[in-house]
Scaffold this motif. Sequence first.
Motif, short mmCIF file in Angstrom:
data_model
loop_
_atom_site.label_atom_id
_atom_site.label_comp_id
_atom_site.label_asym_id
_atom_site.label_seq_id
_atom_site.Cartn_x
_atom_site.Cartn_y
_atom_site.Cartn_z
N ILE A 1 -2.15 -9.85 -4.20
CA ILE A 1 -3.13 -9.48 -3.15
C ILE A 1 -2.48 -8.56 -2.12
N PRO A 2 -2.07 -7.35 -2.49
CA PRO A 2 -1.35 -6.48 -1.54
C PRO A 2 -2.24 -5.72 -0.57
N GLU A 3 -3.55 -5.70 -0.79
CA GLU A 3 -4.44 -4.87 0.01
C GLU A 3 -4.39 -5.28 1.48
N GLY A 4 -4.19 -4.29 2.35
CA GLY A 4 -4.15 -4.53 3.78
C GLY A 4 -2.77 -4.86 4.31
N TYR A 5 -1.77 -4.88 3.39
CA TYR A 5 -0.40 -5.22 3.77
C TYR A 5 0.57 -4.14 3.28
N SER A 6 1.69 -4.04 3.99
CA SER A 6 2.81 -3.27 3.48
C SER A 6 4.09 -4.05 3.81
N VAL A 7 5.22 -3.63 3.23
CA VAL A 7 6.47 -4.34 3.46
C VAL A 7 7.60 -3.35 3.67
N SER A 8 8.67 -3.88 4.21
CA SER A 8 9.86 -3.07 4.43
C SER A 8 11.09 -3.92 4.15
N ARG A 9 12.04 -3.35 3.38
CA ARG A 9 13.31 -4.04 3.10
C ARG A 9 14.44 -3.02 3.24
N GLU A 10 14.88 -2.85 4.48
CA GLU A 10 15.95 -1.89 4.77
C GLU A 10 17.32 -2.52 4.63
N LYS A 11 17.40 -3.84 4.85
CA LYS A 11 18.66 -4.57 4.69
C LYS A 11 18.42 -5.75 3.78
N LYS A 12 19.47 -6.18 3.10
CA LYS A 12 19.33 -7.22 2.10
C LYS A 12 18.79 -8.51 2.70
N GLU A 13 19.19 -8.83 3.90
CA GLU A 13 18.83 -10.13 4.45
C GLU A 13 17.46 -10.17 5.10
N ARG A 14 16.82 -9.03 5.26
CA ARG A 14 15.59 -8.98 6.05
C ARG A 14 14.44 -8.36 5.27
N PHE A 15 13.30 -9.04 5.30
CA PHE A 15 12.10 -8.57 4.60
C PHE A 15 10.94 -8.71 5.55
N ARG B 1 -0.57 -17.42 -2.65
CA ARG B 1 -0.81 -16.16 -3.35
C ARG B 1 0.23 -15.14 -2.93
N LEU B 2 0.78 -14.47 -3.92
CA LEU B 2 1.87 -13.53 -3.66
C LEU B 2 1.32 -12.20 -3.16
N ILE B 3 1.85 -11.76 -2.02
CA ILE B 3 1.39 -10.49 -1.43
C ILE B 3 2.28 -9.35 -1.93
N TYR B 4 3.57 -9.47 -1.69
CA TYR B 4 4.55 -8.48 -2.10
C TYR B 4 5.86 -9.20 -2.40
N PHE B 5 6.68 -8.57 -3.22
CA PHE B 5 8.05 -9.04 -3.33
C PHE B 5 9.01 -7.87 -3.43
N SER B 6 10.25 -8.17 -3.15
CA SER B 6 11.30 -7.17 -3.17
C SER B 6 12.43 -7.69 -4.03
N TYR B 7 12.79 -6.94 -5.05
CA TYR B 7 13.86 -7.42 -5.92
C TYR B 7 15.23 -6.89 -5.51
N ASP B 8 15.25 -5.96 -4.55
CA ASP B 8 16.52 -5.52 -3.99
C ASP B 8 16.23 -4.65 -2.76
N VAL B 9 17.28 -4.26 -2.06
CA VAL B 9 17.10 -3.45 -0.86
C VAL B 9 16.32 -2.18 -1.20
N LYS B 10 15.36 -1.90 -0.36
CA LYS B 10 14.49 -0.72 -0.50
C LYS B 10 13.61 -0.75 -1.74
N MET B 11 13.64 -1.82 -2.51
CA MET B 11 12.79 -1.94 -3.69
C MET B 11 11.68 -2.93 -3.39
N LYS B 12 10.47 -2.61 -3.80
CA LYS B 12 9.36 -3.51 -3.56
C LYS B 12 8.37 -3.38 -4.69
N GLU B 13 7.59 -4.43 -4.84
CA GLU B 13 6.55 -4.42 -5.86
C GLU B 13 5.35 -5.21 -5.36
N LYS B 14 4.18 -4.74 -5.69
CA LYS B 14 2.96 -5.41 -5.26
C LYS B 14 2.82 -6.74 -5.98
N GLY B 15 2.32 -7.70 -5.23
CA GLY B 15 1.98 -8.99 -5.82
C GLY B 15 0.52 -9.01 -6.22
#
Lengths: 111, 114
Positions: B60-74, B44-58
């Motif tokens: 089941i996002p409840e209870g989670y957050s994400v960070s994408r400050e650099k392209k290689e790291r999520f 089940r998809l929690i979150y995804f990021s389509y580019d640096v600093k961009m994110k979108e809920k999947g």
Amino acid sequence: TQLLEQSPQFLSIQEGENLTVYCNSSSVFSSLQWYRQEPGEGPVLLVTVVTGGEVKKLKRLTFQFGDARKDSSLHITAAQPGDTGLYLCAVKGGSNYKLTFGKGTLLTVNP
Amino acid sequence: DVKVTQSSRYLVKRTGEKVFLECVQDMDHENMFWYRQDPGLGLRLIYFSYDVKMKEKGDIPEGYSVSREKKERFSLILESASTNQTSMYLCASRRTSGKSDTQYFGPGTRLTVL
């Protein structure tokens, strides 16, 4: 309702047997993927099928995409213990970025 | 070869702790994903990021957050871990080529919340 229904859910066979697993849906897809997940690892892409009726072979694995592009099958000939794993089918989901996975078929091949 | 690595294979945390799961990919992929995998429920998809600093809920996002400050790291963050977040967490990175998309997965982090 699941977008992708995989069957059977579990399959345990002896080495050397043949098997087929299925991925079915009522929706039409532009492409469909099969992944295999070995115990303790992440899924790995096996194949992508894109054309209705298409058949692709990967050594002892044969993948078929249904003519109407709603379903797919994976046939394994002369299964080996190394084939053990979770077989997942996947299609593009609601957005261009997302994949939606079936729940998978857990295959165990006993020596 | 594409490589997706995850910071831990196994992690045990206590209820209420803040948990960070790190994922790094080495192929300059724009898209990255976090899934959880549970018996009988599949991936089940929690979150995804389509580019640096961009994110979108999947899904089941409840209870989670994400960070994408650099392209290689999520990074996936559990702000206050709960027992129902005990699961296998899988990170993936995506390459797009024509009609087909390939997601490359890391080996997973098995998280237990006590």
